[in-house]
Write a protein that holds these residues in place. Structure first.
Motif, mmCIF file in Angstrom:
data_model
loop_
_atom_site.group_PDB
_atom_site.id
_atom_site.type_symbol
_atom_site.label_atom_id
_atom_site.label_comp_id
_atom_site.label_asym_id
_atom_site.label_seq_id
_atom_site.Cartn_x
_atom_site.Cartn_y
_atom_site.Cartn_z
ATOM 1 N N TYR A 1 4.099 1.949 -1.083
ATOM 2 C CA TYR A 1 3.364 0.712 -0.839
ATOM 3 C C TYR A 1 4.110 -0.214 0.118
ATOM 4 C CZ TYR A 1 0.582 1.938 -4.995
ATOM 5 O OH TYR A 1 -0.234 2.564 -5.904
ATOM 6 N N GLY A 2 5.439 -0.084 0.167
ATOM 7 C CA GLY A 2 6.223 -1.015 0.965
ATOM 8 C C GLY A 2 6.211 -2.399 0.343
ATOM 9 N N THR B 1 2.526 -8.421 -1.458
ATOM 10 C CA THR B 1 2.364 -9.766 -2.009
ATOM 11 C C THR B 1 1.375 -9.667 -3.157
ATOM 12 O OG1 THR B 1 2.772 -10.790 0.141
ATOM 13 C CG2 THR B 1 1.718 -12.144 -1.535
ATOM 14 N N GLY B 2 1.824 -9.957 -4.357
ATOM 15 C CA GLY B 2 0.954 -9.861 -5.517
ATOM 16 C C GLY B 2 1.136 -8.544 -6.252
ATOM 17 N N PRO B 3 0.479 -8.403 -7.397
ATOM 18 C CA PRO B 3 0.603 -7.187 -8.203
ATOM 19 C C PRO B 3 0.118 -5.948 -7.457
ATOM 20 C CG PRO B 3 -0.335 -8.970 -9.506
ATOM 21 C CD PRO B 3 -0.321 -9.442 -8.076
ATOM 22 N N MET B 4 0.789 -4.819 -7.714
ATOM 23 C CA MET B 4 0.435 -3.555 -7.083
ATOM 24 C C MET B 4 -0.633 -2.838 -7.890
ATOM 25 S SD MET B 4 4.260 -2.277 -6.023
ATOM 26 C CE MET B 4 5.009 -3.217 -7.359
ATOM 27 N N THR B 5 -1.731 -2.475 -7.226
ATOM 28 C CA THR B 5 -2.782 -1.663 -7.815
ATOM 29 C C THR B 5 -2.905 -0.367 -7.019
ATOM 30 O OG1 THR B 5 -4.410 -2.842 -6.452
ATOM 31 C CG2 THR B 5 -4.085 -3.633 -8.708
ATOM 32 N N GLU B 6 -3.562 0.622 -7.621
ATOM 33 C CA GLU B 6 -3.616 1.946 -6.990
ATOM 34 C C GLU B 6 -4.424 1.979 -5.705
ATOM 35 O OE1 GLU B 6 -3.551 2.793 -11.532
ATOM 36 O OE2 GLU B 6 -4.265 1.230 -10.158
ATOM 37 N N ASP B 7 -5.253 0.968 -5.462
ATOM 38 C CA ASP B 7 -6.068 0.976 -4.249
ATOM 39 C C ASP B 7 -5.388 0.318 -3.059
ATOM 40 O OD1 ASP B 7 -6.145 -1.586 -5.217
ATOM 41 O OD2 ASP B 7 -8.331 -1.786 -5.199
ATOM 42 N N PRO C 1 -3.231 0.057 0.253
ATOM 43 C CA PRO C 1 -2.892 1.033 1.287
ATOM 44 C C PRO C 1 -1.417 1.386 1.226
ATOM 45 C CG PRO C 1 -3.121 -1.150 2.246
ATOM 46 C CD PRO C 1 -3.578 -1.264 0.811
ATOM 47 N N LEU C 2 -1.093 2.605 1.625
ATOM 48 C CA LEU C 2 0.305 3.031 1.669
ATOM 49 C C LEU C 2 0.903 2.575 2.996
ATOM 50 C CD1 LEU C 2 0.093 6.613 0.118
ATOM 51 C CD2 LEU C 2 0.354 4.392 -1.010
ATOM 52 N N ARG C 3 1.895 1.703 2.923
ATOM 53 C CA ARG C 3 2.549 1.164 4.106
ATOM 54 C C ARG C 3 4.060 1.256 3.935
ATOM 55 N NH1 ARG C 3 -1.387 -4.176 4.627
ATOM 56 N NH2 ARG C 3 -3.178 -3.084 5.571
ATOM 57 N N PRO C 4 4.586 2.472 3.923
ATOM 58 C CA PRO C 4 6.022 2.646 3.677
ATOM 59 C C PRO C 4 6.859 1.943 4.728
ATOM 60 C CG PRO C 4 5.038 4.673 4.501
ATOM 61 C CD PRO C 4 3.903 3.745 4.196
ATOM 62 N N SER C 5 7.960 1.366 4.279
ATOM 63 C CA SER C 5 8.817 0.591 5.176
ATOM 64 C C SER C 5 10.101 1.316 5.541
ATOM 65 C CB SER C 5 9.155 -0.762 4.527
ATOM 66 O OG SER C 5 9.807 -0.572 3.286
ATOM 67 N N SER C 6 10.220 2.585 5.156
ATOM 68 C CA SER C 6 11.397 3.382 5.511
ATOM 69 C C SER C 6 10.967 4.830 5.656
ATOM 70 C CB SER C 6 12.489 3.267 4.436
ATOM 71 O OG SER C 6 12.085 3.923 3.240
ATOM 72 N N ALA C 7 11.806 5.614 6.298
ATOM 73 C CA ALA C 7 11.491 7.036 6.491
ATOM 74 C C ALA C 7 11.405 7.759 5.158
ATOM 75 C CB ALA C 7 12.553 7.682 7.381
ATOM 76 N N LYS C 8 12.251 7.380 4.209
ATOM 77 C CA LYS C 8 12.233 8.052 2.909
ATOM 78 C C LYS C 8 10.951 7.732 2.145
ATOM 79 C CE LYS C 8 17.238 8.424 2.444
ATOM 80 N NZ LYS C 8 17.559 7.926 3.790
ATOM 81 N N ALA C 9 10.539 6.480 2.194
ATOM 82 C CA ALA C 9 9.278 6.117 1.550
ATOM 83 C C ALA C 9 8.107 6.827 2.223
ATOM 84 C CB ALA C 9 9.083 4.611 1.589
ATOM 85 N N TYR D 1 14.041 -5.186 -1.078
ATOM 86 C CA TYR D 1 12.877 -6.069 -1.164
ATOM 87 C C TYR D 1 12.235 -6.029 -2.550
ATOM 88 C CZ TYR D 1 9.914 -1.876 -0.812
ATOM 89 O OH TYR D 1 9.316 -0.667 -1.051
ATOM 90 N N GLN D 2 12.448 -4.946 -3.289
ATOM 91 C CA GLN D 2 11.839 -4.816 -4.611
ATOM 92 C C GLN D 2 12.471 -5.760 -5.637
ATOM 93 O OE1 GLN D 2 12.005 -0.694 -5.769
ATOM 94 N NE2 GLN D 2 10.850 0.003 -3.979
ATOM 95 N N PHE D 3 13.624 -6.326 -5.298
ATOM 96 C CA PHE D 3 14.344 -7.173 -6.252
ATOM 97 C C PHE D 3 14.552 -8.598 -5.759
ATOM 98 C CE2 PHE D 3 15.484 -2.816 -7.208
ATOM 99 C CZ PHE D 3 15.353 -2.777 -8.589
ATOM 100 N N THR D 4 14.237 -8.867 -4.527
ATOM 101 C CA THR D 4 14.416 -10.224 -4.004
ATOM 102 C C THR D 4 13.127 -11.039 -4.070
ATOM 103 O OG1 THR D 4 14.016 -9.419 -1.757
ATOM 104 C CG2 THR D 4 16.316 -9.565 -2.485
ATOM 105 N N GLU D 5 12.003 -10.366 -4.293
ATOM 106 C CA GLU D 5 10.710 -11.012 -4.484
ATOM 107 C C GLU D 5 10.050 -10.391 -5.718
ATOM 108 O OE1 GLU D 5 9.656 -13.518 -2.761
ATOM 109 O OE2 GLU D 5 11.207 -13.460 -1.195
#
Length: 303
Positions: free
Chosen positions: A105-106, A109-115, A117-125, A269-273
């Motif tokens: 998901y990358g 903003t806001g809670p993550m739901t399954e719908d 879009p996938l927007r990975p922010s790294s090559a591994k993601a 980013y998963q822990f700073t916001e």
């Protein structure tokens, strides 16, 4: 009862095998070493060996991808593994159940739901996103039946030493020392309990309503590191712990010598916001709720 093949016997695969065995299923656990829980058929195999994985999966109702290569090896290890899983599912007709995560998901903003879009922010993601996209395309083409189950950071009995709520968190708390974190202590974060992950995987592998889309593991309301520490301390009858912050430049410097520490920047980013998982779709569809947080934390401390 059916046959279920689990590849991987780590923190999730072990819980999953135990739950399937308790339901009376025939369970085969595949690892490189041939290890696995009592009661399961244990097979030593390299998951990238497609012919061998097809052979092991013959006659299975479901094939579970619970493999967990080291994070710094995702780019090299995941593509051939994912291709082998797809090939085995297509050749045998077993439902492919992928243990996923939230990285694709990358930043959101806001809670993550399954719908989302996938927007990975790294090559591994991006590798993880591609795994699901390939499986979903094969499902839609009628080649396989596939689903993916996604959770947030794991905790619970049997969690690995990489768990953020594992020994590095509990050790200082039990000893009355300060807990040192590389992240802010008061940011809301979703934590997913390992037995709940296994329960969700069982549903995904046995209920056809789960196939053809991703699902979020039933997960309790988010808690900050400080809130988790306070609740754990209360369960232990101890005062609330003191939490200190490790300066991020020190973490980056340590990453020059430790591959795993060097990878933390990709998920900072998963822990700073606020990082909040919405699992209401799974809960509503299958009538499954997360284990109450205090019950889960107590089992974690006892385990």
């Amino acid at each position: 009862m059916g046959k279920h093949v689990i590849v991987g016997s780590g923190q999730v695969g072990t819980h999953l095998a135990a739950k399937l065995l308790a339901r009376g299923h025939d369970v085969t656990v595949v690892t490189r070493s041939g290890s696995g829980p009592e009661g399961a058929v244990r097979v030593a195999a390299d998951v990238t060996d497609r012919r061998r994985l097809v052979q092991v999966t013959e006659g299975a109702d479901a094939l579970y991808n619970c493999v967990n290569p080291r994070y710094d090896r995702w780019l090299t290890d995941w593509p051939p593994m994912a291709a082998s899983f797809l090939a085995a599912a297509e050749a045998t007709g077993a439902v492919l159940v992928i243990l996923g995560n939230l990285y694709p998901y990358g930043p959101v903003t806001g809670p993550m739901t399954e719908d989302l879009p996938l927007r990975p922010s790294s090559a591994k993601a991006a590798v993880r996103a591609r795994m699901w996209e390939d499986a979903l395309a094969a499902h839609r083409a009628g080649r396989v039946r596939a689903t993916e189950v996604r959770g947030s950071d794991y905790f619970g009995p049997g969690a690995t030493d990489q768990s953020y709520l594992g020994d590095r968190f509990q050790g200082p708390l039990r000893a009355g020392r300060s807990i040192a974190l590389p992240y802010p202590a008061d940011v809301p974060h979703s934590w997913t309990y390992l037995p709940d992950v296994a329960d969700a995987l069982v549903v995904a592998g046995t209920d056809e309503r789960a196939w053809g889309r991703p699902w979020h593991v039933p997960t309790s309301d988010p808690l900050s590191f400080r809130e988790v520490g306070e609740r754990m301390a209360a369960l232990l009858g101890r005062p609330a712990p003191r939490i200190t912050r490790i300066p991020w430049p020190l973490v980056r410097a340590a990453g020059l010598f430790s591959p795993m520490l060097g990878e933390l920047g990709h998920t900072r980013y998963q822990f700073t916001e606020p990082f909040v998982l919405d699992s209401s779709a799974f809960q509503r569809t299958f009538g499954v709720t997360p284990t109450p947080m205090d019950e889960a934390l107590k089992a974690t401390l006892d385990g």
